[in-house]
Scaffold this motif. Structure first.
Motif, PDB file in Angstrom:
ATOM      1  N   UNK A 120      -0.681  62.770  33.983  1.00 12.53           N
ATOM      2  CA  UNK A 120      -2.009  62.328  34.436  1.00 12.53           C
ATOM      3  C   UNK A 120      -2.391  61.016  33.781  1.00 12.53           C
ATOM      4  N   UNK A 121      -3.274  60.292  34.466  1.00 13.76           N
ATOM      5  CA  UNK A 121      -3.801  59.025  33.971  1.00 13.76           C
ATOM      6  C   UNK A 121      -5.064  59.302  33.149  1.00 13.76           C
ATOM      7  N   UNK A 122      -5.083  58.773  31.949  1.00 10.91           N
ATOM      8  CA  UNK A 122      -6.221  59.000  31.047  1.00 10.91           C
ATOM      9  C   UNK A 122      -7.543  58.483  31.633  1.00 10.91           C
ATOM     10  N   UNK A 123      -7.459  57.527  32.544  1.00 11.80           N
ATOM     11  CA  UNK A 123      -8.698  56.967  33.100  1.00 11.80           C
ATOM     12  C   UNK A 123      -9.202  57.767  34.294  1.00 11.80           C
ATOM     13  N   UNK A 124      -8.374  58.710  34.772  1.00 12.73           N
ATOM     14  CA  UNK A 124      -8.766  59.543  35.927  1.00 12.73           C
ATOM     15  C   UNK A 124      -8.223  60.940  35.678  1.00 12.73           C
ATOM     16  N   UNK A 125      -8.814  61.652  34.739  1.00 14.54           N
ATOM     17  CA  UNK A 125      -8.260  62.951  34.358  1.00 14.54           C
ATOM     18  C   UNK A 125      -8.513  64.006  35.440  1.00 14.54           C
ATOM     19  N   UNK A 126      -7.499  64.800  35.754  1.00 12.13           N
ATOM     20  CA  UNK A 126      -7.678  65.843  36.777  1.00 12.13           C
ATOM     21  C   UNK A 126      -8.343  67.083  36.169  1.00 12.13           C
ATOM     22  N   UNK A 127      -9.462  66.875  35.485  1.00 13.53           N
ATOM     23  CA  UNK A 127     -10.136  67.956  34.758  1.00 13.53           C
ATOM     24  C   UNK A 127     -11.621  67.936  35.091  1.00 13.53           C
ATOM     25  N   UNK A 128     -12.211  69.131  35.076  1.00  7.63           N
ATOM     26  CA  UNK A 128     -13.642  69.228  35.392  1.00  7.63           C
ATOM     27  C   UNK A 128     -14.488  68.600  34.299  1.00  7.63           C
ATOM     28  N   UNK A 129     -15.635  68.089  34.696  1.00  7.04           N
ATOM     29  CA  UNK A 129     -16.572  67.553  33.725  1.00  7.04           C
ATOM     30  C   UNK A 129     -17.025  68.670  32.791  1.00  7.04           C
ATOM     31  N   UNK A 130     -17.332  68.306  31.557  1.00  6.27           N
ATOM     32  CA  UNK A 130     -17.868  69.238  30.558  1.00  6.27           C
ATOM     33  C   UNK A 130     -17.017  70.503  30.419  1.00  6.27           C
ATOM     34  N   UNK A 131     -15.696  70.346  30.385  1.00  8.47           N
ATOM     35  CA  UNK A 131     -14.829  71.531  30.342  1.00  8.47           C
ATOM     36  C   UNK A 131     -14.063  71.677  29.021  1.00  8.47           C
ATOM     37  N   UNK A 132     -14.138  70.676  28.113  1.00 11.33           N
ATOM     38  CA  UNK A 132     -13.282  70.709  26.919  1.00 11.33           C
ATOM     39  C   UNK A 132     -14.100  70.728  25.620  1.00 11.33           C
TER      40      UNK A 132
END
Ligand SMILES: C[S@@+](CC[C@H](N)C(=O)[O-])C[C@H]1O[C@@H](n2cnc3c(N)ncnc32)[C@H](O)[C@@H]1O
Length: 251
Positions: A120-132
Motif C-alpha cells: 500500500x501507498x502511505x499517502x493513500x492507506x486502504x484503512x478506515x479513518x480513526x481505526x488505529x
C-alpha cells in the motif's frame, strides 16, 4: 526550508518522486538488510528496539490496532512484535515496494503474534479513518513525496487519542555533525555502491536526509497537521531520533 517531500534525482513532481523511490527500494531490496547493518554498524537494531520500547504500553494491549507504515523488510515490525502478548491482533505492516515487503513477509511468516503484510501507498492507506491505536514508521517519512500529506494520512487513520511514532535520521550539529556529514556524504555512498553495485540508491540517502526538515520544523509541521504532545527524542548524538505525537482525544 521549502522542501515538501523526497526528491530523488530526476524526479520532477510528486508522482515521479514516488515512482523513483519505489524503484530505488525495489532494486536494493536483496541487499537492504546487509547494507543497513554494515552502514550503521548494527546501531539500527538498537534504534528499532528503543523506538518499540517507547510504545510498549499500547503494544501490550492485545486488542490494539497497530500499523508499521513503510515497513520495508520488516525489522521495525519485528521489534514491535516482541512487545505483543500471545494471541494479540496482528500488526499491519505496509509498504509500496513489493520486493522490500516480500522479504518482510518471510520474517513474519508463522509467528504468533504475527504481522500482516500489505502492499500500500502511505499517502493513500486502504484503512478506515480513526481505526488505529498506533502508527509507527521507521526511516519511512523521509522517503515520502509529500511529508505533510503523509502525516495527515497517518492522522486520518489514528483513533482519537491514538499515537504516532516516527523514527528517522537527522543531521547533528557540532564536531560530531561534521564527522558524520563526511561519513554520510562520501563514505556511505561508496560502501553502498560497492555492496549494491549501483550508484543512485545510496547517493539518494544523504540527499534525502539533507532535505528532511530539522526537528523544530518537523514538530511545527506535525502541530499544523493537528497532532498534540509533539516531541522529538534524539538517538545516538542526534544522528537519528524518534518523533512522537498524539491525535487529539476529542474526535
Ligand atoms: C529506508 S526504508 C525503511 C524500511 C524499514 N522501516 C526499516 O526501518 O528498515 C523506507 C521504506 O519506505 C517505503 N516507502 C517509501 N515511500 C512509500 C510510500 N509512499 N508508501 C509506502 N511505502 C513507501 C520504501 O519502499 C522503503 O521500503
Amino acid at each position: 526550508m521549502t522542501t515538501t517531500g523526497a526528491k530523488p534525482p530526476g524526479a520532477t513532481d510528486e508522482a515521479s518522486a514516488a515512482l523513483a523511490v519505489r524503484q530505488i527500494f525495489d532494486s536494493i531490496a536483496p541487499r537492504y538488510d546487509l547494507l543497513n547493518h554494515v552502514l550503521s554498524a548494527n546501531v539500527d537494531r538498537l534504534w528499532w528496539r528503543r523506538a518499540a520500547r517507547r510504545f510498549r504500553g499500547i503494544l501490550s494491549d492485545p486488542d490494539a490496532a497497530i500499523l508499521d507504515i513503510c515497513c520495508g523488510t520488516g525489522d521495525m515490525t519485528m521489534a514491535l512484535l516482541k512487545h505483543r502478548p500471545p494471541g494479540a491482533q496482528p500488526i499491519l505492516a505496509a509498504d509500496f515496494s513489493r520486493a522490500m515487503l516480500s522479504r518482510g513477509a518471510k520474517k513474519f511468516a508463522g509467528r504468533d503474534p504475527g504481522a500482516v503484510p500489505i502492499e500500500a501507498d502511505a499517502l493513500h492507506l486502504p484503512l478506515e479513518s480513526a481505526s488505529l491505536d498506533l502508527v509507527v514508521s521507521a526511516f519511512g517519512l523521509r522517503n515520502l513525496a509529500n511529508y505533510e500529506a503523509g502525516l495527515s494520512e497517518f492522522h486520518r487513520v489514528l483513533k482519537p487519542g491514538g499515537q504516532l511514532g516516527i523514527l528517522d535520521f537527522s543531521e547533528p550539529g557540532g564536531l560530531i555533525g561534521k564527522a558524520y556529514a563526511v561519513y554520510f556524504r562520501r563514505v556511505l555512498p561508496a560502501i553502498g555502491r560497492a555492496i549494491c553495485g549501483q550508484n543512485g540508491a545510496y547517493s539518494y540517502l544523504p540527499v534525502s536526509v539533507g532535505s528532511f526538515p530539522p526537528p523544530e520544523e518537523m514538530l511545527a509541521l506535525m502541530r499544523a497537521v493537528g497532532y498534540e504532545q509533539c516531541a522529538w527524542q534524539p538517538y545516538t548524538f542526534g544522528i537519528a531520533g524518534l518523533y512522537t505525537a498524539t491525535r487529539s482525544a476529542v474526535a
